[in-house]
Design a protein around this motif. Structure first.
Motif, PDB file in Angstrom:
ATOM      1  N   CYS A  46      34.002  35.204 -96.484  1.00 36.46           N
ATOM      2  CA  CYS A  46      34.596  36.833 -95.716  1.00 36.46           C
ATOM      3  C   CYS A  46      32.739  37.479 -95.536  1.00 36.46           C
ATOM      4  CB  CYS A  46      35.433  37.495 -96.554  1.00 36.46           C
ATOM      5  SG  CYS A  46      36.235  38.448 -95.639  1.00 36.46           S
ATOM      6  N   ALA A  47      32.663  38.067 -94.172  1.00 36.90           N
ATOM      7  CA  ALA A  47      31.385  38.795 -94.093  1.00 36.90           C
ATOM      8  C   ALA A  47      31.995  40.229 -93.609  1.00 36.90           C
ATOM      9  CB  ALA A  47      30.670  37.688 -92.931  1.00 36.90           C
ATOM     10  N   LEU A  48      33.055  40.231 -92.913  1.00 37.01           N
ATOM     11  CA  LEU A  48      34.051  41.452 -92.538  1.00 37.01           C
ATOM     12  C   LEU A  48      34.514  41.455 -92.454  1.00 37.01           C
ATOM     13  CD1 LEU A  48      34.769  41.132 -89.397  1.00 37.01           C
ATOM     14  CD2 LEU A  48      31.890  40.437 -89.226  1.00 37.01           C
ATOM     15  N   ASN A  49      35.304  42.567 -92.701  1.00 38.40           N
ATOM     16  CA  ASN A  49      36.326  42.964 -92.205  1.00 38.40           C
ATOM     17  C   ASN A  49      37.380  42.486 -90.366  1.00 38.40           C
ATOM     18  OD1 ASN A  49      37.875  43.219 -95.497  1.00 38.40           O
ATOM     19  ND2 ASN A  49      36.116  44.727 -94.939  1.00 38.40           N
ATOM     20  N   LEU A  50      37.824  42.502 -90.537  1.00 38.70           N
ATOM     21  CA  LEU A  50      38.289  43.028 -88.865  1.00 38.70           C
ATOM     22  C   LEU A  50      39.727  43.302 -89.137  1.00 38.70           C
ATOM     23  CD1 LEU A  50      37.944  43.088 -85.746  1.00 38.70           C
ATOM     24  CD2 LEU A  50      38.128  40.658 -86.096  1.00 38.70           C
ATOM     25  N   LEU A  51      40.411  44.383 -88.833  1.00 33.95           N
ATOM     26  CA  LEU A  51      40.881  45.294 -87.835  1.00 33.95           C
ATOM     27  C   LEU A  51      41.468  45.158 -86.749  1.00 33.95           C
ATOM     28  CD1 LEU A  51      41.445  48.176 -90.589  1.00 33.95           C
ATOM     29  CD2 LEU A  51      41.919  45.350 -90.970  1.00 33.95           C
ATOM     30  N   VAL A  52      43.051  44.686 -86.094  1.00 37.53           N
ATOM     31  CA  VAL A  52      44.098  44.907 -85.139  1.00 37.53           C
ATOM     32  C   VAL A  52      44.838  45.524 -84.767  1.00 37.53           C
ATOM     33  CG1 VAL A  52      43.738  43.239 -82.683  1.00 37.53           C
ATOM     34  CG2 VAL A  52      42.147  42.474 -84.317  1.00 37.53           C
ATOM     35  N   TYR A  53      44.864  46.325 -83.753  1.00 39.92           N
ATOM     36  CA  TYR A  53      46.232  47.314 -83.600  1.00 39.92           C
ATOM     37  C   TYR A  53      46.738  46.337 -81.848  1.00 39.92           C
ATOM     38  CZ  TYR A  53      48.764  50.016 -81.493  1.00 39.92           C
ATOM     39  OH  TYR A  53      49.935  51.672 -80.379  1.00 39.92           O
ATOM     40  N   VAL A  54      47.898  45.432 -82.203  1.00 39.11           N
ATOM     41  CA  VAL A  54      48.209  45.078 -81.249  1.00 39.11           C
ATOM     42  C   VAL A  54      50.083  45.830 -80.831  1.00 39.11           C
ATOM     43  CG1 VAL A  54      47.637  42.738 -80.583  1.00 39.11           C
ATOM     44  CG2 VAL A  54      49.708  43.412 -82.385  1.00 39.11           C
ATOM     45  N   GLU A  55      50.591  45.773 -80.003  1.00 36.91           N
ATOM     46  CA  GLU A  55      51.597  46.387 -79.441  1.00 36.91           C
ATOM     47  C   GLU A  55      52.719  45.588 -79.787  1.00 36.91           C
ATOM     48  OE1 GLU A  55      51.853  49.387 -76.705  1.00 36.91           O
ATOM     49  OE2 GLU A  55      51.101  51.097 -78.018  1.00 36.91           O
ATOM     50  N   SER A  56      53.137  44.156 -79.814  1.00 37.29           N
ATOM     51  CA  SER A  56      53.704  42.745 -80.078  1.00 37.29           C
ATOM     52  C   SER A  56      53.770  41.825 -81.020  1.00 37.29           C
ATOM     53  CB  SER A  56      54.273  42.826 -78.596  1.00 37.29           C
ATOM     54  OG  SER A  56      53.616  41.824 -77.778  1.00 37.29           O
ATOM     55  N   GLU A  57      54.611  41.382 -80.994  1.00 33.55           N
ATOM     56  CA  GLU A  57      54.441  39.514 -81.141  1.00 33.55           C
ATOM     57  C   GLU A  57      53.483  39.382 -80.832  1.00 33.55           C
ATOM     58  OE1 GLU A  57      57.176  37.575 -83.787  1.00 33.55           O
ATOM     59  OE2 GLU A  57      57.830  40.424 -84.984  1.00 33.55           O
ATOM     60  N   GLU A  58      53.957  39.323 -79.618  1.00 34.59           N
ATOM     61  CA  GLU A  58      53.011  38.182 -78.586  1.00 34.59           C
ATOM     62  C   GLU A  58      51.327  37.916 -78.179  1.00 34.59           C
ATOM     63  OE1 GLU A  58      53.144  36.865 -73.520  1.00 34.59           O
ATOM     64  OE2 GLU A  58      55.130  37.681 -74.169  1.00 34.59           O
ATOM     65  N   GLU A  59      51.249  39.400 -78.494  1.00 36.71           N
ATOM     66  CA  GLU A  59      49.876  39.789 -78.120  1.00 36.71           C
ATOM     67  C   GLU A  59      49.277  38.865 -79.877  1.00 36.71           C
ATOM     68  OE1 GLU A  59      48.621  43.912 -77.290  1.00 36.71           O
ATOM     69  OE2 GLU A  59      50.647  44.112 -76.315  1.00 36.71           O
ATOM     70  N   GLY A  60      49.916  39.545 -80.807  1.00 34.57           N
ATOM     71  CA  GLY A  60      48.896  39.254 -82.199  1.00 34.57           C
ATOM     72  C   GLY A  60      49.203  37.751 -82.191  1.00 34.57           C
ATOM     73  N   ARG A  61      49.626  36.619 -81.297  1.00 34.40           N
ATOM     74  CA  ARG A  61      49.493  35.725 -81.514  1.00 34.40           C
ATOM     75  C   ARG A  61      48.897  35.244 -80.108  1.00 34.40           C
ATOM     76  NH1 ARG A  61      55.116  35.064 -81.257  1.00 34.40           N
ATOM     77  NH2 ARG A  61      55.235  35.440 -79.414  1.00 34.40           N
ATOM     78  N   GLU A  62      48.261  35.951 -79.171  1.00 34.61           N
ATOM     79  CA  GLU A  62      46.537  35.923 -78.851  1.00 34.61           C
ATOM     80  C   GLU A  62      45.475  36.514 -79.371  1.00 34.61           C
ATOM     81  OE1 GLU A  62      47.519  38.453 -74.865  1.00 34.61           O
ATOM     82  OE2 GLU A  62      49.685  37.326 -74.202  1.00 34.61           O
ATOM     83  N   VAL A  63      45.877  37.431 -80.038  1.00 30.98           N
ATOM     84  CA  VAL A  63      44.981  37.911 -81.228  1.00 30.98           C
ATOM     85  C   VAL A  63      44.413  36.648 -81.501  1.00 30.98           C
ATOM     86  CG1 VAL A  63      44.346  39.623 -82.586  1.00 30.98           C
ATOM     87  CG2 VAL A  63      45.197  40.208 -80.539  1.00 30.98           C
ATOM     88  N   SER A  64      45.687  36.125 -82.377  1.00 32.70           N
ATOM     89  CA  SER A  64      45.493  35.576 -83.270  1.00 32.70           C
ATOM     90  C   SER A  64      44.530  34.032 -83.113  1.00 32.70           C
ATOM     91  CB  SER A  64      46.395  34.631 -84.211  1.00 32.70           C
ATOM     92  OG  SER A  64      46.280  33.920 -84.879  1.00 32.70           O
ATOM     93  N   ASN A  65      44.224  33.480 -81.816  1.00 31.46           N
ATOM     94  CA  ASN A  65      43.896  32.535 -81.451  1.00 31.46           C
ATOM     95  C   ASN A  65      42.317  32.872 -81.009  1.00 31.46           C
ATOM     96  OD1 ASN A  65      46.390  30.816 -81.096  1.00 31.46           O
ATOM     97  ND2 ASN A  65      47.032  31.455 -78.996  1.00 31.46           N
ATOM     98  N   VAL A  66      42.186  34.661 -81.332  1.00 33.56           N
ATOM     99  CA  VAL A  66      41.066  34.976 -80.336  1.00 33.56           C
ATOM    100  C   VAL A  66      40.114  34.796 -81.264  1.00 33.56           C
ATOM    101  CG1 VAL A  66      39.466  36.774 -79.479  1.00 33.56           C
ATOM    102  CG2 VAL A  66      41.422  36.037 -78.185  1.00 33.56           C
ATOM    103  N   ILE A  67      40.833  35.385 -82.969  1.00 33.01           N
ATOM    104  CA  ILE A  67      40.327  34.894 -84.186  1.00 33.01           C
ATOM    105  C   ILE A  67      40.087  33.342 -84.349  1.00 33.01           C
ATOM    106  CG2 ILE A  67      41.027  35.552 -86.531  1.00 33.01           C
ATOM    107  CD1 ILE A  67      42.528  38.260 -85.485  1.00 33.01           C
ATOM    108  N   SER A  68      40.929  33.245 -84.314  1.00 38.02           N
ATOM    109  CA  SER A  68      40.591  31.611 -84.840  1.00 38.02           C
ATOM    110  C   SER A  68      39.660  30.788 -84.311  1.00 38.02           C
ATOM    111  CB  SER A  68      41.480  30.607 -84.628  1.00 38.02           C
ATOM    112  OG  SER A  68      41.080  29.439 -84.936  1.00 38.02           O
ATOM    113  N   GLN A  69      38.638  31.289 -82.847  1.00 39.24           N
ATOM    114  CA  GLN A  69      36.937  31.394 -82.482  1.00 39.24           C
ATOM    115  C   GLN A  69      36.884  32.378 -83.197  1.00 39.24           C
ATOM    116  OE1 GLN A  69      36.713  28.392 -80.449  1.00 39.24           O
ATOM    117  NE2 GLN A  69      39.611  27.882 -80.395  1.00 39.24           N
TER     118      GLN A  69
END
Length: 167
Positions: A46-69
């Motif tokens: 862990c080198a940083l904290n990343l807080l992400v704001y989204v408005e739906s679980e679908e957006e949350g899944r999309e963000v999760s894929n980006v976070i993986s990368q």
């Protein structure tokens, strides 16, 4: 020829009790170290904290894929805040997962963690009291805001106080 590590999510996101998120993360890491081939070395980075704001679980899944990368080069504790714009209040819900990257030959597996917390209605006001204590102290906090609610974003930045960057 150099091999590139491939992202791997450690299991599907699993439900977690909001009040016990740190304990749930510890249990996740214990189970990762006790893999199917027996005990194995897993580096929790862990080198940083990343807080992400989204408005739906679908957006949350999309963000999760980006976070993986993103965690290929920037291991972090990612906290995805799903704030559903509905008038009804539902209890906060949470789930956890890990993003691991298969190592190139001779290297250890490195993993980052992701926490998702969902709220709606008035429960959105409870998110800072859940999210802020989950940030890893002493590390920078980055806020990724995927919508245009500027007033809400300013309120979050002031509550965090330690935000290095907000986009």
């Amino acid at each position: 020829m150099s091999e590139t590590p491939h992202p791997l999510t450690f299991g599907e996101p699993r439900p977690a009790h909001v009040a016990d998120l740190e304990a749930e993360l510890s249990a996740l890491w214990r189970s990762a170290a006790e893999g199917p081939q027996g005990s194995q070395a897993v580096i929790r980075a862990c080198a940083l904290n990343l807080l992400v704001y989204v408005e739906s679980e679908e957006e949350g899944r999309e963000v999760s894929n980006v976070i993986s990368q993103v965690t290929l080069q920037n291991p972090c504790r990612a906290i995805v805040m799903i704030m559903k714009p509905t008038p009804s209040r539902t209890p906060l819900t949470a789930w956890i997962s890990a993003h691991c990257h298969l190592p190139v030959a001779g290297e250890k597996q490195v993993c980052s963690e992701e926490i998702s917390v969902a709220a709606s209605g008035d429960a959105v006001a409870d998110l800072p009291s859940v999210v802020v204590p989950l940030t890893v102290s002493g590390l920078p906090v980055y806020l990724w805001w995927r919508r245009t609610f500027r007033a809400s974003r300013l309120k979050w930045r002031s509550r965090l106080g330690t935000s290095t960057s907000a986009t």
